[in-house]
Design a protein around this motif. Structure first.
Motif, PDB file in Angstrom:
ATOM      1  N   VAL A  22      38.353  45.977   6.455  1.00 32.13           N
ATOM      2  CA  VAL A  22      37.145  45.772   7.262  1.00 32.13           C
ATOM      3  C   VAL A  22      37.397  46.104   8.735  1.00 32.13           C
ATOM      4  O   VAL A  22      36.599  46.793   9.374  1.00 32.13           O
ATOM      5  N   ALA A  34      30.478  47.389   7.683  1.00 34.78           N
ATOM      6  CA  ALA A  34      31.653  46.747   7.094  1.00 34.78           C
ATOM      7  C   ALA A  34      31.436  45.243   6.956  1.00 34.78           C
ATOM      8  O   ALA A  34      31.770  44.657   5.917  1.00 34.78           O
ATOM      9  N   GLN A  38      31.319  43.039   3.598  1.00 32.62           N
ATOM     10  CA  GLN A  38      32.225  41.909   3.422  1.00 32.62           C
ATOM     11  C   GLN A  38      31.458  40.650   3.010  1.00 32.62           C
ATOM     12  O   GLN A  38      31.918  39.880   2.168  1.00 32.62           O
ATOM     13  N   TYR A  55      33.516  50.160  -0.219  1.00 25.53           N
ATOM     14  CA  TYR A  55      34.261  50.405   1.017  1.00 25.53           C
ATOM     15  C   TYR A  55      34.667  51.871   1.120  1.00 25.53           C
ATOM     16  O   TYR A  55      34.600  52.469   2.195  1.00 25.53           O
TER      17      TYR A  55
END
Length: 161
Positions: A22, A34, A38, A55
């Protein structure tokens, strides 16, 4: 016969609350995406592995060499104090020392180089002409770690107990 020691990354080799997957996205200007991803991961993580492919999509189009340089800067700041010394002592005592995590290959390769590890294993991103495609070549998660560990054991000829 050599003995094998494998370290995790977050909270072990790196300081608490560091998350290269991240944080490096933040360093390359993709912080809001990001952090949103998360948050979604935190909601889903108990149900099983999720998020590495998402991701990888956020990293799409990034130059691999730039990611390696960014990872070097980030990891150098996030290493736990004395971790390099500990690894040197273990290696002097003839241990094979490595790291295994779901973090991307550019993070794990950089850790291997910085800490002089014998090996590192992580999630492999797919690259084309030195640029991330947004796809995974190999996902390392809680369901695949055992198979990868067996590959490491076989590669180094370590006797499993």
């Amino acid at each position: 016969m050599k003995k094998l020691i494998i370290f995790g990354v977050g909270g072990i080799l790196l300081k608490d609350n560091s998350n290269p997957l991240v944080d490096i996205l933040g360093l390359i200007g993709k912080s809001s995406k990001a952090l949103a991803l998360q948050e979604e991961y935190e909601r889903r993580k108990e149900k099983g592995p999720w998020g590495l492919a998402q991701y990888a999509e956020l990293y799409q189009g990034e130059n691999r060499e730039h990611l390696l340089l960014t990872a070097t800067e980030y990891l150098s700041e996030q290493l736990r104090p004395d971790v390099q010394k500990t690894i040197c002592v273990l290696k002097e005592r003839d241990y094979l020392v490595g790291a295994m995590s779901s973090h991307p290959d550019f993070v794990m390769e950089t850790l291997k180089d910085i800490l002089n590890l014998d090996f590192s294993e992580g999630t492999n991103f797919e690259y084309s002409n030195g640029t991330t495609t947004g796809n995974l070549a190999r996902e390392l998660n809680r369901n695949t770690k055992c198979a990868v560990l067996e590959e490491v054991i076989t590669h180094f000829g370590v006797k499993s107990v």
